[in-house]
Design a protein around this motif. Sequence first.
Motif, PDB file in Angstrom:
ATOM      1  N   VAL A 278       3.883   3.451  -1.868  1.00  0.00           N
ATOM      2  CA  VAL A 278       3.372   3.734  -3.206  1.00  0.00           C
ATOM      3  C   VAL A 278       2.143   2.871  -3.405  1.00  0.00           C
ATOM      4  O   VAL A 278       2.214   1.636  -3.301  1.00  0.00           O
ATOM      5  N   ILE A 279       1.042   3.527  -3.666  1.00  0.00           N
ATOM      6  CA  ILE A 279      -0.222   2.795  -3.836  1.00  0.00           C
ATOM      7  C   ILE A 279      -0.616   2.890  -5.288  1.00  0.00           C
ATOM      8  O   ILE A 279      -0.705   3.986  -5.849  1.00  0.00           O
ATOM      9  N   VAL A 280      -0.836   1.739  -5.924  1.00  0.00           N
ATOM     10  CA  VAL A 280      -1.255   1.740  -7.319  1.00  0.00           C
ATOM     11  C   VAL A 280      -2.649   1.147  -7.379  1.00  0.00           C
ATOM     12  O   VAL A 280      -2.875   0.031  -6.903  1.00  0.00           O
ATOM     13  N   LEU A 281      -3.556   1.907  -7.965  1.00  0.00           N
ATOM     14  CA  LEU A 281      -4.909   1.387  -8.123  1.00  0.00           C
ATOM     15  C   LEU A 281      -4.997   0.720  -9.498  1.00  0.00           C
ATOM     16  O   LEU A 281      -4.527   1.266 -10.491  1.00  0.00           O
ATOM     17  N   SER A 282      -5.587  -0.441  -9.490  1.00  0.00           N
ATOM     18  CA  SER A 282      -5.681  -1.105 -10.790  1.00  0.00           C
ATOM     19  C   SER A 282      -7.084  -1.622 -10.976  1.00  0.00           C
ATOM     20  O   SER A 282      -7.775  -1.963 -10.009  1.00  0.00           O
ATOM     21  N   SER A 283      -7.474  -1.723 -12.214  1.00  0.00           N
ATOM     22  CA  SER A 283      -8.840  -2.131 -12.487  1.00  0.00           C
ATOM     23  C   SER A 283      -8.947  -2.427 -13.964  1.00  0.00           C
ATOM     24  O   SER A 283      -8.184  -1.895 -14.765  1.00  0.00           O
ATOM     25  N   PRO A 284      -9.863  -3.316 -14.387  1.00  0.00           N
ATOM     26  CA  PRO A 284      -9.992  -3.597 -15.826  1.00  0.00           C
ATOM     27  C   PRO A 284     -10.423  -2.352 -16.581  1.00  0.00           C
ATOM     28  O   PRO A 284     -11.156  -1.503 -16.072  1.00  0.00           O
TER      29      PRO A 284
ATOM     30  N   LYS B  53      10.034  -2.194  -3.270  1.00  0.00           N
ATOM     31  CA  LYS B  53       9.629  -2.806  -2.003  1.00  0.00           C
ATOM     32  C   LYS B  53       8.478  -2.101  -1.334  1.00  0.00           C
ATOM     33  O   LYS B  53       7.950  -2.553  -0.347  1.00  0.00           O
ATOM     34  N   ILE B  54       8.122  -0.945  -1.825  1.00  0.00           N
ATOM     35  CA  ILE B  54       7.140  -0.176  -1.073  1.00  0.00           C
ATOM     36  C   ILE B  54       5.839  -0.098  -1.839  1.00  0.00           C
ATOM     37  O   ILE B  54       4.973   0.708  -1.562  1.00  0.00           O
ATOM     38  N   LEU B  55       5.691  -0.975  -2.816  1.00  0.00           N
ATOM     39  CA  LEU B  55       4.542  -0.876  -3.702  1.00  0.00           C
ATOM     40  C   LEU B  55       3.399  -1.677  -3.144  1.00  0.00           C
ATOM     41  O   LEU B  55       3.594  -2.730  -2.559  1.00  0.00           O
ATOM     42  N   LYS B  56       2.170  -1.173  -3.369  1.00  0.00           N
ATOM     43  CA  LYS B  56       1.027  -2.033  -3.072  1.00  0.00           C
ATOM     44  C   LYS B  56      -0.016  -1.755  -4.121  1.00  0.00           C
ATOM     45  O   LYS B  56      -0.360  -0.602  -4.396  1.00  0.00           O
ATOM     46  N   VAL B  57      -0.521  -2.826  -4.713  1.00  0.00           N
ATOM     47  CA  VAL B  57      -1.539  -2.660  -5.737  1.00  0.00           C
ATOM     48  C   VAL B  57      -2.888  -2.948  -5.110  1.00  0.00           C
ATOM     49  O   VAL B  57      -3.091  -4.003  -4.526  1.00  0.00           O
ATOM     50  N   ILE B  58      -3.789  -1.995  -5.259  1.00  0.00           N
ATOM     51  CA  ILE B  58      -5.128  -2.180  -4.706  1.00  0.00           C
ATOM     52  C   ILE B  58      -6.103  -2.184  -5.869  1.00  0.00           C
ATOM     53  O   ILE B  58      -6.015  -1.337  -6.765  1.00  0.00           O
ATOM     54  N   SER B  59      -7.011  -3.096  -5.827  1.00  0.00           N
ATOM     55  CA  SER B  59      -7.997  -3.153  -6.899  1.00  0.00           C
ATOM     56  C   SER B  59      -8.994  -2.033  -6.720  1.00  0.00           C
ATOM     57  O   SER B  59      -9.596  -1.870  -5.651  1.00  0.00           O
ATOM     58  N   ALA B  60      -9.173  -1.247  -7.804  1.00  0.00           N
ATOM     59  CA  ALA B  60     -10.072  -0.111  -7.708  1.00  0.00           C
ATOM     60  C   ALA B  60     -11.485  -0.484  -8.083  1.00  0.00           C
ATOM     61  O   ALA B  60     -12.357   0.379  -8.214  1.00  0.00           O
TER      62      ALA B  60
END
Lengths: 427, 501
Positions: free
Chosen positions: B183-189, B257-264
């Motif tokens: 699971v890929i979560v993109l995050s950004s301000p 356990k399968i999460l990864k947050v990537i900065s967008a």
Amino acid sequence: VASTLTDRTCSAMGTYTYTYTSRPRALPCQRRRYRDHLMQLAEEPVHHGNIMYDRRVVRGNTYALHTGPLPGQPDPIEIQRQQQAKRRALAKKRAQEQFRPRTPEPVEGRKHVDVQTEMYLEEIADRIIVDVECQTDAFLDRPPTPLFIPAKTGKDVATQILEGELFDFDLEVKPMLEVLVGKTIEQSLLEVMEEEELANLRASQYAYEELRNVELAEVQRLAEQEKRHREEKERRKRQQWEVVYKHSETAQKVAARVFAQRYLADLLPSVFDSLRDGGYFYDPVERDIEIGFLPWLMNEVDKTMEYSMVGRTVLDMLIREVVEKRLAAYEQRDDQPPAGKPKDELGESGRMTEPPVGYELQEQSTAQPQRPLPGRDSLQRTPDDGRYMESVLAQETKLMEEAEYEQTKIRKTSGTEVLQPRGDFQP
Amino acid sequence: MTRRRGGPSDGGLQGAGAPHGGMDATTAPHRIPPEMPQYGEANHIFELMQNMLEQLLIHQPKDPILFMISHLQRDNNNVPKIVILGPPASGKTTIAMWLCKHLNSNLLTVENLIARELSSLAAGARRHYQDVTKVPSTLLVRLIQERVSEEDCIRRGWILDGIPETREQALMIQTLGITPRHVIVLSSPDTVLIERNLGKRIDPQTGEIYHTTFDWPPEAEIQNRLVVPEGISELETARKLLEYHRNIIRILPAYPKILKVISADQPCMDVFYQALTYAQTSHRSNAPFTPRVLLCGPVGSGRRLQAALLAQKYGLVNVHCGQLLKEAVADKSKVGELIQPYFQKKMAVPDSIIMKVLDQRLSQQDSVQKGWVLHGFPRDLDQAHMLHSLGHQPSRVFFLNVPLDSIIERLTLRRMDPVTGERYHLMYKPPPTVEIQARLLQHPRDTKEQVKLKMDLFYRHSSDLEEFYRQAIAINGDQDPYTVFEYIESGIINPLPRKVP
């Protein structure tokens, strides 16, 4: 005597004139006699013939004869042919005479003499004494030929040898006898010896064969034994090999099983762990609370707050009406500039705007699907997901109905005052 | 309960024999041929069985054997199953599409789930969408279920873009048994996102998303076609962001356990590469694993130290080639006598003898069971081939890279005290007193020239070795030993990344 064959006085046209000349001579007898022709061969051949039967003489009319190649005269080709034919005949006759089987020529110093080989000798006289003819009766059958036994001529003479005059038999016979008997005995001795020898040979052969048979039997027996030993050995070896093979295979299988067991020893726990992490197994109570209880709680809280909100708006409206009436009454009566009233109203309208704002936000959140709890039973965690979904669906529709109902309620109760502030927040 | 994968396999086949009574054959200690664990590791048997059991438990078919057979025949353990979540304007659709193309998988978004023609569910969903611009969750989840069970998703995997939108959807999907692997979560301000969204443009024909600043299409005809999508004003974006934040905070705990947050907030390509690398890593599994470690590196890179640490911590057998040869000579075994003349003449021992000794050591029961760490061995490609042919393939290969200066520093400053036998290093472990320092001696092997010679020797063959061991992990050896050790540990424990075929 010459007869010439002249001559061509007009040979260009192919016509000849013929002349024939011969000296007159005496014609000898044409009849051939016995042995006469032998002597006559030395003379030259006589060319004479009867003119009447001569072919060369032209007979008949002479004015319409075809002047062929040689009318009445044979063609030179034909003459040649005839001469050739004659020569051939002569040659044939000579050849035949040569090949006729004759007695060979006598050897030097000898002379052949004719001999009679008949049964009875006959004296041959050259003279013909009497010629006799006879003629049998025409109608009688020919009688059988009588036996011809010529009369015996000559003298009979006989001799006789008496016994003992030529030789002595006993004396003469001895060497011969000796030889004969000796030879016979020798022969028989030889034969007997041969037989004996043969018998001996045969006997020794038999003996040898006996021995040989015995030995062969022995050899066979040994060979059989050897084969049996070998087969036995092979069989044992194979058995052993199979045993070893099976043993190793079993060991392998067992090792594989042990290994697999060890390898997968952690399988079940990790499967369940991963399923739990994946959310497939969840705590039903927790889920139930999350799905059922909390939304219902929020909903109820919403409702309660809504009621209080509604109550407050109703109260505000009441107050407003009262104040307006009062204002109208005061204006009518005193005509005083009411200082405090507009402030009141502002304050009231301010207050009225606030709750709708708060109410808006609440409304938005209620628009989210939150499920009230119709009954605990339907939310028990069932292994059947379909039922779960259905129950959720049922709650959702209920909620949507409620939401619609509440929206209509809002519209009815808030009236125009609330519409305006709403406009600010919904572009 | 988290189960830490118990490092190397627990030794002892005796343990396995214990539960069985019966035949002597099973209880007697067995020689498990080393090919079996190698086979298991190479083909990821544990993960295979785990997947199969999971599917079995989820579907609970009437005929388990047939189901298992068909599952194994499908052979789709390694297909990508990815969920990409992110706020609007974070570029998740772009990333999803690129990942799709790269991994050769299927993309599932709300739009294309609704747009499917052959499904009655989709028709129903469309009607809803037209009314409220939203699809009810149950319908959506049913659509997803239908789509994911189709043939091409089974064969090539799937990438969900922007689904699940809410926690309820997430839970529903999980209950159905559809579990993503990454699971890929993109995050950004938020401010960045609002600004970025203003520049969004869509190509109506292909559906690709372009941006006025960051991702402008080069062809003029596409530029002319681009259309401003609706709903990108600041207020809209702010509203959507609000909703997104409300939901995402409750979705994240569902995939612990399968999460990864990537900065967008980075350029597209960086985000994409991070996502791709993550999507290609497999998670740690509980498969038993005997580590067979090969440490390669120039002289002085710390191989011996690392090997000793590893052996101590994990119980591996420390195999040092040179040591082995010396032991053989000391034992005066047959092989030792062969080796001795080479030692006396200071010549390199020929490869065949080394192979024999090594083979003997590595085939012993304890190294088969516990695993080994080998260092000082293949020095060039031939030796590597020979090791391979013997059947002892290392499961992890590490290259310790240290720059020349560091090595020279490390080695040339080594000293030994002849009296006490202590070994000192003039920089890292200086001798305590001056008088000890006075009598320190240097090993003739540690002079600069010798070190340089050996380095050259190593570097000549290192490129060949790196090519041969393609799955090797390169580690910066220039740090302190415990850091390096941790890197090595993580390299051993994490599964090797799978290359995309």
